[in-house]
Design a protein around this motif. Structure first.
Motif, PDB file in Angstrom:
ATOM      1  N   LEU A  73       0.841  -1.191   0.000  1.00 45.52           N
ATOM      2  CA  LEU A  73       0.000   0.000   0.000  1.00 45.52           C
ATOM      3  C   LEU A  73       0.881   1.248   0.000  1.00 45.52           C
ATOM      4  O   LEU A  73       1.813   1.358   0.806  1.00 45.52           O
ATOM      5  CB  LEU A  73      -0.915   0.030   1.227  1.00 45.52           C
ATOM      6  N   GLY A  74       0.613   2.158  -0.907  1.00 47.44           N
ATOM      7  CA  GLY A  74       1.260   3.465  -0.897  1.00 47.44           C
ATOM      8  C   GLY A  74       0.297   4.460  -0.273  1.00 47.44           C
ATOM      9  O   GLY A  74      -0.876   4.520  -0.662  1.00 47.44           O
ATOM     10  N   VAL A  75       0.771   5.216   0.717  1.00 44.76           N
ATOM     11  CA  VAL A  75      -0.122   6.110   1.452  1.00 44.76           C
ATOM     12  C   VAL A  75       0.426   7.531   1.376  1.00 44.76           C
ATOM     13  O   VAL A  75       1.556   7.802   1.813  1.00 44.76           O
ATOM     14  CB  VAL A  75      -0.259   5.673   2.928  1.00 44.76           C
ATOM     15  N   ASP A  76      -0.359   8.430   0.797  1.00 41.00           N
ATOM     16  CA  ASP A  76      -0.005   9.842   0.717  1.00 41.00           C
ATOM     17  C   ASP A  76      -0.623  10.566   1.907  1.00 41.00           C
ATOM     18  O   ASP A  76      -1.836  10.458   2.149  1.00 41.00           O
ATOM     19  CB  ASP A  76      -0.511  10.453  -0.587  1.00 41.00           C
ATOM     20  N   VAL A  79      -5.454   1.375   8.312  1.00 44.51           N
ATOM     21  CA  VAL A  79      -4.307   2.117   7.788  1.00 44.51           C
ATOM     22  C   VAL A  79      -4.322   3.554   8.313  1.00 44.51           C
ATOM     23  O   VAL A  79      -3.279   4.097   8.714  1.00 44.51           O
ATOM     24  CB  VAL A  79      -4.291   2.094   6.250  1.00 44.51           C
ATOM     25  N   PHE A  80      -5.498   4.177   8.314  1.00 43.93           N
ATOM     26  CA  PHE A  80      -5.608   5.529   8.871  1.00 43.93           C
ATOM     27  C   PHE A  80      -5.084   5.558  10.306  1.00 43.93           C
ATOM     28  O   PHE A  80      -4.319   6.443  10.697  1.00 43.93           O
ATOM     29  CB  PHE A  80      -7.059   6.017   8.850  1.00 43.93           C
ATOM     30  N   GLU A  81      -5.486   4.581  11.094  1.00 41.26           N
ATOM     31  CA  GLU A  81      -5.084   4.536  12.506  1.00 41.26           C
ATOM     32  C   GLU A  81      -3.583   4.311  12.649  1.00 41.26           C
ATOM     33  O   GLU A  81      -2.922   4.934  13.498  1.00 41.26           O
ATOM     34  CB  GLU A  81      -5.864   3.431  13.232  1.00 41.26           C
ATOM     35  N   LEU A  82      -3.008   3.422  11.821  1.00 35.82           N
ATOM     36  CA  LEU A  82      -1.573   3.168  11.892  1.00 35.82           C
ATOM     37  C   LEU A  82      -0.784   4.426  11.550  1.00 35.82           C
ATOM     38  O   LEU A  82       0.185   4.781  12.247  1.00 35.82           O
ATOM     39  CB  LEU A  82      -1.184   2.041  10.935  1.00 35.82           C
ATOM     40  N   VAL A  83      -1.178   5.125  10.495  1.00 32.07           N
ATOM     41  CA  VAL A  83      -0.463   6.324  10.071  1.00 32.07           C
ATOM     42  C   VAL A  83      -0.486   7.376  11.186  1.00 32.07           C
ATOM     43  O   VAL A  83       0.549   7.983  11.516  1.00 32.07           O
ATOM     44  CB  VAL A  83      -1.073   6.886   8.779  1.00 32.07           C
TER      45      VAL A  83
END
Length: 330
Positions: free
Chosen positions: A194-197, A234-238
């Motif tokens: 997953l690429g997360v901007d 993913v939101f929570e991890l970031v």
């Protein structure tokens, strides 16, 4: 109030990103700089400048003089090696009224040192690929069956997937370590990447945007095809990773999903190569940069985009006349 004048340095091939900034800075100014007069992104803005290579003596002095001469108010680099230079010179730029959009030096160094990032994640309880910076510790891990093959061998301080190799045997790992200093070995993570901007507000230091894409194919170290996805985990991890990190502005995360467990691979403290997917889906970082430079705080809008939209990069071209090219060189 003076309208922001943004100078984008080391623009290279990032033509689409420069176009986005020009669109969002219509009430201000966008200029572009690069050491190569044939860098396509130079010609996406009305003002462009040829500057020395970043490893040349006096590079920062040259940028300072350029910013004063052109009345630049903000500076943004698009490549990793320049970020460290700018991060250590922010006070010099601030003294002439220039905001450098960069994270603090310590945060940049943590992102660029892959073994230090592994140690940091281990201390914070954040899943991360097992990483070894010494052959002795890697041999021991193999003997204890704590890690198996294949593995990835890469520069400890590399970027853009340069010199990254998938390796199948201990003998090949040993040969690579003998040939090149400064390498690490990382566990192979078998799962979707997953690429997360991410955008962290320059004023409030809050996370204001997170865009997730599943990487489908890569090309020259950048995302070539991807699909937008929405994932609360993913939101929570970031947000957990960024708490007290000091990182600000545009960020690029690489995360692997291995059997439902999210593993942080790396953080690039700059715009990622796959950011155009986010912009096309309405996740507008250049507009947030504009508001910050105008003294306005951005409000969080996390997850406000459509999932299952596919992005496919494709070729285009830019033509410049010989006269324009010669003028640019001088």
């Amino acid at each position: 109030m003076n309208r922001p004048h943004l100078l984008i340095t080391s623009a290279g091939r990032r033509a689409k990103l420069v176009e986005y900034f020009v669109q969002e800075f219509q009430e201000g100014t966008v200029s572009v700089a690069d050491c190569n007069p044939l860098a396509p992104a130079l010609y996406m803005a009305p003002n462009h400048h040829i500057v020395p290579k970043i490893d040349q003596p006096g590079y920062i002095d040259h940028l300072l003089e350029l910013c004063q001469r052109e009345q630049v108010t903000a500076l943004l680099s698009l490549i990793d090696p320049e970020l460290e230079l700018l991060a250590t010179a922010t006070e010099r730029f601030a003294a002439i009224g220039v905001t450098v959009i960069v994270s603090p030096p310590s945060s940049c160094l943590l992102c660029f040192d892959k073994y230090a990032m592994f140690e940091h994640c281990t201390l914070q309880g954040i899943p991360h690929a097992k990483t070894y910076h010494a052959l002795t510790s890697f041999r021991e891990a193999v003997a204890l069956k704590e890690v198996g093959f294949p593995v990835f061998v890469k520069p400890r301080n590399g970027s853009a997937s340069i010199a990254v190799r998938r390796v199948e045997t201990l003998e090949e790992v040993e040969r690579l370590f003998e040939q090149s200093p400064g390498l690490i070995v990382q566990e192979f993570l078998d799962g979707p990447e997953l690429g997360v901007d991410v955008y962290v507000d320059l004023l409030s230091h809050e996370v204001t945007s997170i865009f997730i894409k599943e990487k489908l194919t890569m090309r020259a170290g950048e995302t070539d095809k991807s699909r937008s996805v929405l994932r609360t985990d993913v939101f929570e991890l970031v947000e957990h990773v960024l708490a007290e990190s000091g990182l600000v502005g545009p960020l690029d995360f690489d995360i692997f999903d291995v059997g439902g467990t999210l593993y942080l691979s790396e953080i690039n403290p700059r715009f990622g190569g796959g950011y155009p997917h986010a912009y096309a889906c309405g996740v507008n970082f250049p507009a947030q940069v504009w508001r910050n430079l105008c003294g306005l705080v951005n409000q969080p809008h996390i997850g406000h985009y459509q999932e299952n939209l596919y992005m496919m990069k494709h070729d285009t071209l830019t033509l410049v006349s010989a006269a324009q090219f010669e003028q640019t060189k001088h």
